[in-house]
Design an enzyme around this catalytic site. Structure first.
Site, PDB file in Angstrom:
ATOM      1  N   GLY A  14       0.796  -1.229   0.000  1.00 47.30           N
ATOM      2  CA  GLY A  14       0.000   0.000   0.000  1.00 47.30           C
ATOM      3  C   GLY A  14       0.824   1.273   0.000  1.00 47.30           C
ATOM      4  O   GLY A  14       2.018   1.251  -0.283  1.00 47.30           O
ATOM      5  N   ALA A  15       0.147   2.389   0.338  1.00 44.12           N
ATOM      6  CA  ALA A  15       0.739   3.739   0.245  1.00 44.12           C
ATOM      7  C   ALA A  15       1.248   3.954  -1.176  1.00 44.12           C
ATOM      8  O   ALA A  15       2.434   4.240  -1.397  1.00 44.12           O
ATOM      9  CB  ALA A  15       1.850   3.941   1.282  1.00 44.12           C
ATOM     10  N   GLY A  64       5.482   4.239  -8.723  1.00 44.21           N
ATOM     11  CA  GLY A  64       6.166   2.945  -8.877  1.00 44.21           C
ATOM     12  C   GLY A  64       5.170   1.789  -8.835  1.00 44.21           C
ATOM     13  O   GLY A  64       5.153   0.921  -9.721  1.00 44.21           O
ATOM     14  N   HIS A  65       4.299   1.789  -7.826  1.00 41.69           N
ATOM     15  CA  HIS A  65       3.266   0.751  -7.734  1.00 41.69           C
ATOM     16  C   HIS A  65       2.351   0.803  -8.965  1.00 41.69           C
ATOM     17  O   HIS A  65       2.008  -0.217  -9.546  1.00 41.69           O
ATOM     18  CB  HIS A  65       2.386   0.960  -6.489  1.00 41.69           C
ATOM     19  N   GLN A  85       7.510  -9.753   7.733  1.00 43.03           N
ATOM     20  CA  GLN A  85       8.747  -9.258   7.115  1.00 43.03           C
ATOM     21  C   GLN A  85       9.350  -8.059   7.852  1.00 43.03           C
ATOM     22  O   GLN A  85      10.343  -7.505   7.412  1.00 43.03           O
ATOM     23  CB  GLN A  85       8.531  -8.942   5.633  1.00 43.03           C
ATOM     24  N   GLY A  94       9.074  -4.686  -8.648  1.00 44.20           N
ATOM     25  CA  GLY A  94       9.917  -3.545  -8.983  1.00 44.20           C
ATOM     26  C   GLY A  94      11.388  -3.841  -8.687  1.00 44.20           C
ATOM     27  O   GLY A  94      11.714  -4.373  -7.618  1.00 44.20           O
ATOM     28  N   LYS A 108      13.475  -1.784  -7.905  1.00 41.61           N
ATOM     29  CA  LYS A 108      13.887  -0.944  -6.776  1.00 41.61           C
ATOM     30  C   LYS A 108      14.337  -1.818  -5.600  1.00 41.61           C
ATOM     31  O   LYS A 108      15.302  -1.518  -4.927  1.00 41.61           O
ATOM     32  CB  LYS A 108      12.704  -0.058  -6.380  1.00 41.61           C
ATOM     33  N   ASP A 109      13.590  -2.929  -5.379  1.00 40.35           N
ATOM     34  CA  ASP A 109      13.959  -3.870  -4.320  1.00 40.35           C
ATOM     35  C   ASP A 109      14.703  -5.033  -4.984  1.00 40.35           C
ATOM     36  O   ASP A 109      14.154  -6.116  -5.181  1.00 40.35           O
ATOM     37  CB  ASP A 109      12.696  -4.337  -3.591  1.00 40.35           C
TER      38      ASP A 109
HETATM   39  P1  AMP Z   1       5.910  -2.318  -1.490  1.00 43.85           P
HETATM   40  O1  AMP Z   1       4.521  -1.829  -1.355  1.00 43.85           O
HETATM   41  O2  AMP Z   1       6.945  -1.352  -1.024  1.00 43.85           O
HETATM   42  O3  AMP Z   1       6.089  -3.710  -0.929  1.00 43.85           O
HETATM   43  O4  AMP Z   1       6.178  -2.447  -3.045  1.00 43.85           O
HETATM   44  C1  AMP Z   1       5.325  -3.202  -3.879  1.00 43.85           C
HETATM   45  C2  AMP Z   1       5.999  -3.394  -5.220  1.00 43.85           C
HETATM   46  O5  AMP Z   1       6.261  -2.108  -5.799  1.00 43.85           O
HETATM   47  C3  AMP Z   1       7.363  -4.114  -5.100  1.00 43.85           C
HETATM   48  O6  AMP Z   1       7.504  -5.015  -6.184  1.00 43.85           O
HETATM   49  C4  AMP Z   1       8.325  -2.972  -5.197  1.00 43.85           C
HETATM   50  O7  AMP Z   1       9.597  -3.348  -5.669  1.00 43.85           O
HETATM   51  C5  AMP Z   1       7.616  -2.057  -6.183  1.00 43.85           C
HETATM   52  N1  AMP Z   1       8.143  -0.681  -6.092  1.00 43.85           N
HETATM   53  C6  AMP Z   1       8.370   0.038  -4.968  1.00 43.85           C
HETATM   54  N2  AMP Z   1       8.909   1.241  -5.267  1.00 43.85           N
HETATM   55  C7  AMP Z   1       9.027   1.277  -6.621  1.00 43.85           C
HETATM   56  C8  AMP Z   1       9.515   2.238  -7.551  1.00 43.85           C
HETATM   57  N3  AMP Z   1       9.991   3.421  -7.153  1.00 43.85           N
HETATM   58  N4  AMP Z   1       9.486   1.945  -8.880  1.00 43.85           N
HETATM   59  C9  AMP Z   1       8.994   0.742  -9.293  1.00 43.85           C
HETATM   60  N5  AMP Z   1       8.524  -0.223  -8.467  1.00 43.85           N
HETATM   61  C10 AMP Z   1       8.535   0.044  -7.148  1.00 43.85           C
END
Ligand code: AMP
Length: 273
Positions: A27-28, A32-33, A57, A142, A144-145
């Protein structure tokens, strides 16, 4: 867009759908999401996004309780990019019981794995469970991770998980900072300083391409980050498949770093080629 909260309802919906693109998230939402959701929708026709702040996690001293949560705003953004189902399970729906662990070794030995013990076991467990609940055709993550991508790639291959996985490049602000849900904790002034992070990595890449020795380019970047108050956890060149350090000449090599800044952990990585 439909919001589904139970595994039973998701299963019923899934039976009526052929091809599904899946984006797991906590969320949030930011661009990127949304870029992952758009890719899932356009390539698969149907997009499921999960919104679940996964407790397993987070370490005991991490930010689980203050992780940003705003389901209503997220739902609006997801609907606007064409998400068909927002899957928002409760913790007891995901973990009614949990005796099984999913340990991906090797790629988790260093970097985030070393600094956040248990983190990737939590990620692998929840992602595998979500894969089994959603049964996607293609799942989207993404870059990014970067280490998370290596963990998912390994797990899917080693356990013959029947789906395809795609990894998409990082979305950034206009001045280069990788978008992250945690950036909202930074003040305007801190956000301005934070741009030193991608700038330093980019500068190291450019120095290496002009013939500077790798170790020296990495040292310069580290000094530059420390000068603006960032505590560098690691700053390395890695092979993204193995997460081992590799020479900059490796065709897939990426520069990758984590820093602590203004009370949060920033991650970034970029290709060298
Ligand atoms: P999270 O909500 O942080 O667990 O991220 C969910 C998905 O969004 C994961 O696959 C992340 O790698 C991807 N993600 C987070 N930040 C970015 C970004 N800046 N650009 C592209 N994908 C992203």
């Amino acid at each position: 867009m439909r919001i589904i909260r139970t595994v039973a309802e998701l299963k019923e919906w899934r039976a009526s759908t052929n091809k599904v693109g899946f984006v797991p998230t906590m969320g949030a939402f930011h661009e990127g999401h949304l870029s992952l959701m758009r890719a899932a929708k356009s390539e698969c026709g149907t997009c499921v996004t999960s919104l679940f702040v996964n407790p397993t996690q987070f370490g005991p001293n991490e930010d689980l309780s203050r992780y940003p949560r705003n389901e209503a705003a997220d739902a609006e953004m997801a609907a606007a990019v064409g998400v068909d189902v927002l899957f928002c399970p409760g913790a007891d729906e995901v973990y009614p019981e949990s005796f099984t662990q999913v340990i991906v070794s090797g790629v988790t030995d260093h970097w985030e794995g070393a600094s956040r013990p248990g983190h990737f076991a939590g990620v692998a467990l929840v992602v595998l469970k979500l894969f089994n609940m959603v049964q996607p055709t293609i799942a989207y993550f993404g870059l990014k991770d970067l280490q998370q991508c290596a963990v998912i790639r390994r797990m899917v291959k080693d356990l013959n998980v029947p789906l395809e996985v795609k990894y998409l490049e990082t979305k950034r602000t206009a001045d280069g900072l990788a978008l992250s849900s945690r950036n909202r904790y930074l003040s305007t002034e801190e956000l301005t300083t934070a741009h030193e992070f991608p700038d330093s990595l980019r500068n190291a890449i450019s120095e290496i391409s002009q013939g500077t020795e790798e170790g020296s380019a990495l040292r310069t970047a580290k000094e530059r980050l420390e000068k603006v108050g960032m505590a560098v956890d690691y700053l390395v060149i890695v092979d993204p498949a193995t997460m081992k350090e590799c020479p900059a000449s490796h065709p897939e090599a990426r520069i990758m770093s984590a820093v602590r800044f203004a009370g949060i952990r920033l991650l970034d990585n970029m290709p060298l080629a």
